[in-house]
Design an enzyme around this catalytic site. Structure first.
Site, PDB file in Angstrom:
ATOM      1  N   HIS A 107       2.119  10.880   0.845  1.00 28.93           N
ATOM      2  CA  HIS A 107       3.521  10.481   0.716  1.00 28.93           C
ATOM      3  C   HIS A 107       4.332  11.782   0.717  1.00 28.93           C
ATOM      4  O   HIS A 107       3.841  12.815   0.243  1.00 28.93           O
ATOM      5  CB  HIS A 107       3.820   9.796  -0.613  1.00 28.93           C
ATOM      6  CG  HIS A 107       3.038   8.554  -0.878  1.00 28.93           C
ATOM      7  ND1 HIS A 107       1.775   8.561  -1.382  1.00 28.93           N
ATOM      8  CD2 HIS A 107       3.373   7.248  -0.732  1.00 28.93           C
ATOM      9  CE1 HIS A 107       1.348   7.308  -1.535  1.00 28.93           C
ATOM     10  NE2 HIS A 107       2.291   6.500  -1.142  1.00 28.93           N
ATOM     11  N   ASP A 110       4.207  13.653  -2.455  1.00 28.26           N
ATOM     12  CA  ASP A 110       2.892  14.145  -2.903  1.00 28.26           C
ATOM     13  C   ASP A 110       2.782  15.618  -2.532  1.00 28.26           C
ATOM     14  O   ASP A 110       2.171  16.415  -3.249  1.00 28.26           O
ATOM     15  CB  ASP A 110       1.719  13.464  -2.183  1.00 28.26           C
ATOM     16  CG  ASP A 110       1.664  11.965  -2.387  1.00 28.26           C
ATOM     17  OD1 ASP A 110       2.218  11.495  -3.393  1.00 28.26           O
ATOM     18  OD2 ASP A 110       1.050  11.295  -1.532  1.00 28.26           O
ATOM     19  N   GLU A 238       1.144  -2.094   5.227  1.00 30.31           N
ATOM     20  CA  GLU A 238       0.025  -2.306   4.299  1.00 30.31           C
ATOM     21  C   GLU A 238       0.355  -3.484   3.391  1.00 30.31           C
ATOM     22  O   GLU A 238       1.177  -3.354   2.480  1.00 30.31           O
ATOM     23  CB  GLU A 238      -0.176  -1.019   3.486  1.00 30.31           C
ATOM     24  CG  GLU A 238      -1.357  -1.084   2.547  1.00 30.31           C
ATOM     25  CD  GLU A 238      -1.563   0.245   1.819  1.00 30.31           C
ATOM     26  OE1 GLU A 238      -1.411   1.320   2.445  1.00 30.31           O
ATOM     27  OE2 GLU A 238      -1.873   0.196   0.614  1.00 30.31           O
ATOM     28  N   GLU A 274      -5.916  -2.978   2.675  1.00 33.67           N
ATOM     29  CA  GLU A 274      -6.523  -2.347   1.493  1.00 33.67           C
ATOM     30  C   GLU A 274      -7.351  -3.368   0.721  1.00 33.67           C
ATOM     31  O   GLU A 274      -6.898  -4.485   0.448  1.00 33.67           O
ATOM     32  CB  GLU A 274      -5.426  -1.754   0.598  1.00 33.67           C
ATOM     33  CG  GLU A 274      -5.994  -1.192  -0.699  1.00 33.67           C
ATOM     34  CD  GLU A 274      -5.044  -0.242  -1.424  1.00 33.67           C
ATOM     35  OE1 GLU A 274      -4.262   0.450  -0.750  1.00 33.67           O
ATOM     36  OE2 GLU A 274      -5.093  -0.215  -2.658  1.00 33.67           O
ATOM     37  N   HIS A 277      -5.875  -4.816  -2.494  1.00 35.40           N
ATOM     38  CA  HIS A 277      -4.712  -5.665  -2.214  1.00 35.40           C
ATOM     39  C   HIS A 277      -5.162  -7.038  -1.727  1.00 35.40           C
ATOM     40  O   HIS A 277      -4.536  -8.051  -2.031  1.00 35.40           O
ATOM     41  CB  HIS A 277      -3.810  -5.022  -1.151  1.00 35.40           C
ATOM     42  CG  HIS A 277      -3.206  -3.722  -1.602  1.00 35.40           C
ATOM     43  ND1 HIS A 277      -2.400  -2.962  -0.791  1.00 35.40           N
ATOM     44  CD2 HIS A 277      -3.284  -3.048  -2.771  1.00 35.40           C
ATOM     45  CE1 HIS A 277      -2.011  -1.869  -1.431  1.00 35.40           C
ATOM     46  NE2 HIS A 277      -2.553  -1.903  -2.649  1.00 35.40           N
ATOM     47  N   ASP A 315      -7.866   0.453  -8.042  1.00 34.99           N
ATOM     48  CA  ASP A 315      -8.101   1.536  -7.080  1.00 34.99           C
ATOM     49  C   ASP A 315      -9.374   2.332  -7.374  1.00 34.99           C
ATOM     50  O   ASP A 315      -9.368   3.571  -7.409  1.00 34.99           O
ATOM     51  CB  ASP A 315      -6.899   2.513  -7.072  1.00 34.99           C
ATOM     52  CG  ASP A 315      -5.711   1.950  -6.298  1.00 34.99           C
ATOM     53  OD1 ASP A 315      -5.893   1.013  -5.504  1.00 34.99           O
ATOM     54  OD2 ASP A 315      -4.595   2.467  -6.489  1.00 34.99           O
TER      55      ASP A 315
HETATM   56  C1  XUL Z   1      -0.203   1.098  -3.493  1.00 33.69           C
HETATM   57  C2  XUL Z   1      -0.834   1.705  -2.311  1.00 33.69           C
HETATM   58  C3  XUL Z   1      -0.144   2.887  -1.747  1.00 33.69           C
HETATM   59  C4  XUL Z   1      -0.095   2.907  -0.269  1.00 33.69           C
HETATM   60  C5  XUL Z   1       0.738   4.034   0.300  1.00 33.69           C
HETATM   61  O1  XUL Z   1      -0.904   0.047  -4.035  1.00 33.69           O
HETATM   62  O2  XUL Z   1      -1.883   1.280  -1.881  1.00 33.69           O
HETATM   63  O3  XUL Z   1      -0.756   4.023  -2.250  1.00 33.69           O
HETATM   64  O4  XUL Z   1      -1.373   3.033   0.273  1.00 33.69           O
HETATM   65  O5  XUL Z   1       2.034   4.027  -0.162  1.00 33.69           O
HETATM   66 CO    CO Z   2      -3.011   1.826  -0.221  1.00 34.28          CO
END
Ligand code: XUL
Ligand code: CO
Length: 441
Positions: A107, A110, A238, A274, A277, A315
């Protein structure tokens, strides 16, 4: 690749992590990931394009709602934000190169902390991007995707592109422009939009249709700007169903594909799926992958895992072989990732505080994918899985089934045929297929 070490060596005592095979007991070696090994016609490296997530690995010090982060990163000590950013980038290049990888994801903030004003933030970002350009020159390290953090700062509490206040939308636009410039400058192959706070908490104060129209408009102009700057890569959305908002607009793969098609964005955008997610959306990861594959929309993945006993985004680094095999089966049969790779959007646990822990985490996850791929190769070469799967649809390969698929039968014909047909019970054979997979896992 030789390790890229800056002024300070941050991971002293750890050299290049290499493939040593499954008999090796060296915890800092790959047991399965042999980047040049050809599996199903492509090298392991080409299948995966593993990427390190800048935010989790170099920024996140393990803070949670109950306390500050216990991780003390040696690259995180300089008082001057630009010096700290350079130190962090040195650590990142050293880490990525020692793992023998080529990609990272970031990002905007970051790379360097956001400053008080937009102008000062832009200047900082420009400086660290220039530093990154020099560092990456002559190496194979590059960006799998960049993105903008449009969710951390309080200005985004009501959303970014979907904010009811145009001034905030414009600020988000400035950040995306800068993040696109940074991505392009650092050799970025793709660009991600995760709709951090694009969603709502209560419909009572939300004009959902207007917000969705704004989000689409925002994506159109971001795409147009990037293309005007020569960016040839793919944009990814995403999906995530909730957290931070109660209702996130990019709920899941099916929702996002519908949105992209409705607003004419489906040529430039694909999906970044993801794992955690998917599970938050009450789907399996492989379901989400398959939904994307169905529309040729599987661009990239964020690899992690959730926790079966709680309902938020933990995560964690992936470690479940059975789940990875099922997911890779979908991915490989679906033709692989379109432009993207495997980004470890995962963090070591709060109490994993040794520097070497981030090595173990990545090595384990990379080996898991590699081992999973080797198993999928065996399953595919064996052929029985394909036979059982296609066997279920055998009635469509010839005769009236084939005519139906071609659109040659109307409803009256189905009606007439139904009067002649006798339905024989066809088992789903789930257990047989599960047993088959277990033969290989
Ligand atoms: C949040 C997530 C983020 C995205 C990038 O849940 O996965 O880190 O991957 O903004
Ligand atoms: Co992500």
């Amino acid at each position: 690749m030789k390790p890229i070490i800056g002024n300070t060596e941050y991971f002293k005592g750890i050299g290049s992590v290499r493939f040593e095979g499954k008999e090796s007991d060296n915890p800092l070696a790959y047991k399965y990931y042999d980047p040049k090994r050809i599996v199903l016609g492509r090298t392991m490296h080409e299948h995966f394009k593993f990427a390190v997530a800048y935010w989790h690995t170099f920024c996140n010090t393990g803070g949670d709602p109950f306390g500050v982060g216990p991780k003390n990163y040696p690259w995180n000590t300089a008082a001057d934000p630009l010096q700290a950013a350079k130190d962090k980038m040195d650590a990142a290049f050293e880490f990525i190169s020692k793992l023998g990888l080529e990609y990272f994801c970031f990002h905007d903030y970051d790379l360097v902390d956001e400053a008080e004003t937009l102008a000062a933030s832009e200047k900082r970002l420009q400086t660290i991007v220039d530093y990154g350009k020099v560092k990456k020159a002559g190496t194979s390290i590059k960006v799998l995707w960049g993105t903008a953090n449009l969710f951390g700062h309080p200005r985004y509490m009501n959303g970014a592109a979907t904010n009811p206040d145009f001034n905030v939308v414009a600020h988000a636009g400035a950040q995306v422009k800068n993040a696109l410039d940074a991505t392009i400058a650092l050799g970025g192959e793709n660009y991600v939009f995760w709709g951090g706070r694009e969603g709502y908490m209560s419909l009572l104060n939300t004009d959902m249709k207007k917000e969705l129209d704004h989000m689409a408009q925002f994506l159109h102009i971001a795409r147009d700007y990037a293309r005007s700057q020569g960016f040839k890569g793919t944009f990814f959305i995403e999906p995530k169903p909730m957290e931070p908002s109660k209702h996130q607009y990019d709920f899941d793969a099916a929702t996002v594909i519908g949105f992209l098609q409705k607003y004419g964005l489906d040529k430039d955008f694909k999906l970044n799926i993801e794992v955690n997610h998917a599970t938050l959306a009450s789907h399996t990861f492989q379901h989400e992958l398959q939904v994307a594959v169905n529309d040729d929309m599987l661009g990239s993945i964020d690899a992690n895992r959730g926790d079966y006993q709680n309902g938020w985004d933990t995560d964690q680094f992936p470690n479940n072989l059975y789940e990875i095999v099922e997911a890779l089966l979908v991915l490989v049969r679906g033709g692989g990732l379109k432009g993207g790779g495997v980004n470890f959007d995962a963090k070591t646990r709060r109490n994993s505080t040794d520097l070497e822990d981030i090595f173990y985490a990545h090595i384990g996850a990379i080996d898991l994918f590699a081992k999973g791929l080797l198993i999928v190769e065996e399953i595919i070469n064996d052929g029985m899985y394909e036979e059982l799967l296609s066997g279920r649809y055998a009635s469509f390969t010839t005769g009236n089934g084939a005519k139906f698929e071609k659109g040659e039968l109307g409803l009256t014909t189905l009606h007439d045929l139904a009067h002649q047909n006798v339905i024989t019970q066809l088992s789903g054979k789930q257990e047989r297929i599960e047993n088959l997979l277990n033969r290989f896992v």
